[in-house]
Design an enzyme around this catalytic site. Sequence first.
Site, short mmCIF file in Angstrom:
data_model
loop_
_atom_site.label_atom_id
_atom_site.label_comp_id
_atom_site.label_asym_id
_atom_site.label_seq_id
_atom_site.Cartn_x
_atom_site.Cartn_y
_atom_site.Cartn_z
N GLY A 3 0.79 -1.23 0.00
CA GLY A 3 0.00 0.00 0.00
C GLY A 3 0.81 1.27 0.00
O GLY A 3 0.32 2.33 0.42
N LYS B 114 8.38 9.76 -9.50
CA LYS B 114 8.83 8.38 -9.39
C LYS B 114 9.81 8.11 -10.53
O LYS B 114 9.54 8.47 -11.69
CB LYS B 114 7.64 7.42 -9.47
N SER C 123 10.28 2.10 -5.93
CA SER C 123 9.71 0.91 -6.57
C SER C 123 9.96 -0.28 -5.64
O SER C 123 11.11 -0.61 -5.36
CB SER C 123 10.38 0.67 -7.92
N GLY C 124 8.87 -0.93 -5.18
CA GLY C 124 9.04 -2.08 -4.29
C GLY C 124 9.72 -1.70 -2.99
O GLY C 124 9.47 -0.63 -2.44
#
Length: 228
Positions: A15, A38, A119-120
């Site tokens: 989330g 991002k 990311s992740g």
Amino acid sequence: MGKALFITGTGTDIGKTYVTGLIVKKLRDAGLNGGYYKAALSGAVTDEQGRLQPGDALYVNEVAGIGESIPNLVSYIYPEAVSPHLAAKINHEPIDFLRVEKDYRRAKDKYEYLTMEGSGGIICPLRWDETQHVILDDLVKQLDLGVLIVADAGLGTINSAVLTIEHLQVRDIPIRGIIFNNYIPHDLMQDDNARMIEAMTGVKVLAYVKKGDRELDMDVAVLKGLYE
């Protein structure tokens, strides 16, 4: 030039984007110039015209009412739902970190409070080829960012949160705090998870986000103070 904060998660699908949207919305609802950026997004879908649509970035853009264009939200967009380093290999489009830094600086110049989403998890590989080996924390250090960690409130979070924190500490990356997602108020285990993480690491849980929350329950002055 504005201030910035990096958002990482303790893993995939906990989330992070949902919480990031609440963070940026909180800033903008307070009348602050909050933005989003991002470096790389994988798992994008195509629209009717066949153009890649970066779902995570578009979600934050809409929820927070930023109104930014896609090229200014994300530098690299890949269709495969895999780690960015593998998506880059599949598409023969490796990440150029000079371009990422340029895009980041441009966004930081535009917004007073820029929220950069990772990311992740923090050890997610961004590029791994014969030219460069770069993981997410390398980029965080390159951009000299502090990190806010999003962790799931449930079972297993002590392990994943403490490992994430200890890795960041080894890399000398400043940790601003933790936000618990999917929190159930007064749940014995989840409240103990927060206490144990704080006791084991000295890093505070700053906010608790419940499923379906539309607002971040955090004082905006505290939130502003996380950005540098």
